[in-house]
Design an enzyme around this catalytic site. Structure first.
Site, PDB file in Angstrom:
ATOM      1  N   GLU A   1      -4.387  -1.343   5.517  1.00  0.00           N
ATOM      2  CA  GLU A   1      -4.704  -2.748   5.828  1.00  0.00           C
ATOM      3  C   GLU A   1      -3.446  -3.516   6.235  1.00  0.00           C
ATOM      4  OE1 GLU A   1      -7.644  -3.406   6.373  1.00  0.00           O
ATOM      5  OE2 GLU A   1      -8.483  -1.662   5.370  1.00  0.00           O
TER       6      GLU A   1
ATOM      7  N   HIS B   1      -2.413  -3.197   9.795  1.00  0.00           N
ATOM      8  CA  HIS B   1      -3.120  -4.055  10.760  1.00  0.00           C
ATOM      9  C   HIS B   1      -2.345  -5.345  11.025  1.00  0.00           C
ATOM     10  CE1 HIS B   1      -6.922  -2.059  11.596  1.00  0.00           C
ATOM     11  NE2 HIS B   1      -7.129  -1.814  10.322  1.00  0.00           N
TER      12      HIS B   1
HETATM   13 NI    NI Z   1      -8.595  -0.442   9.645  1.00  0.00          NI
END
Ligand code: NI
Length: 178
Positions: free
Chosen positions: A143, A146
């Site tokens: 995450e 990202h």
């Molecule tokens: Ni992802």
């Protein structure tokens, strides 16, 4: 609260370095986070980053009761992590399968740090400071990537272990994606 469209790989908004959050406890931030949880749950995801719904801020959420691919992984409570900082701890790298809601229908093997400490803030600006390992640590790294414009296929090194979920894992529920 609302379910948003999840941007797919190829969209330039997934490649940006997201901006830090500077104001906490605001209605706008709380709405963003509520929408992210709605969107993640609607897609059966284990985590979601704000850039995946086109919001250029350093906000990630994650959490799951049980992951069928990692039956021994302890559950992680629903977590909001803003402006995260990761410190790698001992334990080395470990390979594991990943998917991504922005890369639907595919899975690949990615090496991630086995153990880390993550720090950041919640929606009200309260500090979060946790040690994580295994699948929990993998989700945090995925995450947080990202937020720096990195999608997991960019970290795949062995493309013989990258393919369609329906072929690699025919036993999996086709709706169970990351
Ligand atoms: Ni992802």
């Amino acid at each position: 609260m609302a379910v948003h469209e999840i941007l797919k790989m190829g969209d330039a908004r997934l490649l940006r370095i997201a901006r830090p959050v500077t104001e906490f406890g605001t209605p706008e931030l709380k709405t963003l986070i509520a929408d992210m949880f709605d969107t993640m749950k609607a897609a059966n995801g284990a985590g979601l980053a704000a850039p995946q719904i086109g919001v250029d801020l350093r906000v990630v959420i994650f959490g799951y009761d049980r992951n069928p691919r990692y039956p021994d992984a302890p559950p992680v409570p629903p977590t909001v992590l803003i402006n995260p900082v990761i410190e790698v701890l001992d334990g080395g790298l470990v390979e594991g399968w990943e998917g991504c809601l922005s890369v639907p229908g595919l899975r690949g093997v990615v090496a991630r740090h086995q153990r880390l400490r993550y720090q950041g803030l919640d929606a009200d600006g309260q500090a979060i400071d946790r040690i994580a390992e295994g699948f929990h640590a993998r989700v945090v790294q995925h995450e947080c990537d990202h937020l720096d414009g990195v999608l997991y296929p960019m970290r795949v090194r062995d493309f013989s272990r990258f393919g369609y979920t329906s072929v690699l894992f025919p036993e999996l529920d086709p709706n169970a994606d990351d």
